[in-house]
Design a protein around this motif. Structure first.
Motif, PDB file in Angstrom:
ATOM      1  N   UNK A 165       0.678 -15.880  31.955  1.00 48.90           N
ATOM      2  CA  UNK A 165       0.822 -17.334  31.812  1.00 48.90           C
ATOM      3  C   UNK A 165       1.682 -17.657  30.592  1.00 48.90           C
ATOM      4  N   UNK A 166       1.440 -16.968  29.493  1.00 50.89           N
ATOM      5  CA  UNK A 166       2.231 -17.209  28.281  1.00 50.89           C
ATOM      6  C   UNK A 166       3.699 -16.859  28.515  1.00 50.89           C
ATOM      7  N   UNK A 187      -8.445  -7.880  32.628  1.00 51.13           N
ATOM      8  CA  UNK A 187      -7.792  -8.712  33.643  1.00 51.13           C
ATOM      9  C   UNK A 187      -7.518 -10.109  33.097  1.00 51.13           C
ATOM     10  N   UNK A 188      -8.451 -10.643  32.327  1.00 50.56           N
ATOM     11  CA  UNK A 188      -8.267 -11.971  31.737  1.00 50.56           C
ATOM     12  C   UNK A 188      -7.120 -11.952  30.724  1.00 50.56           C
ATOM     13  N   UNK A 189      -7.049 -10.901  29.923  1.00 48.76           N
ATOM     14  CA  UNK A 189      -5.970 -10.782  28.933  1.00 48.76           C
ATOM     15  C   UNK A 189      -4.621 -10.677  29.636  1.00 48.76           C
ATOM     16  N   UNK A 190      -4.540  -9.859  30.689  1.00 48.28           N
ATOM     17  CA  UNK A 190      -3.284  -9.730  31.428  1.00 48.28           C
ATOM     18  C   UNK A 190      -2.869 -11.051  32.057  1.00 48.28           C
TER      19      UNK A 190
END
Length: 82
Positions: free
Chosen positions: A31-32, A23-26
């Motif tokens: 954001x990127x 979830x943090x990676x997604x």
């Protein structure tokens, strides 16, 4: 951290645990992606401003050239009249 399941709903292995790392990676990828789209928009704005500036500079260059040609023509005409 696991998902809460209602009592008597079956095996605890039917429910997947929450994957915080994924979830943090997604979230970071989203954001990127938003930052890249904002950067693209801003670069398009800068490009448009530079194009307008270039047109104004060329207008000034042509204006100076026209002024110098007019001065040269006036000098030639006044010399021919004498």
């Amino acid at each position: 951290m696991s998902v809460k399941r209602p009592p008597g709903s079956g095996s605890r292995f039917l429910f997947d645990s929450f994957d915080a790392a994924a979830a943090r990676i997604e979230a970071n990828e989203r954001v990127a992606e938003e930052r890249w789209s904002a950067l693209d928009w801003r670069l398009a704005q800068i490009d448009a401003v530079l194009e307008r500036l270039e047109k104004r500079i060329w207008l000034g260059v042509y204006g100076v050239a026209a002024f110098l040609l007019a001065q040269m023509a006036e000098t030639l005409l006044s010399a021919a009249m004498r």
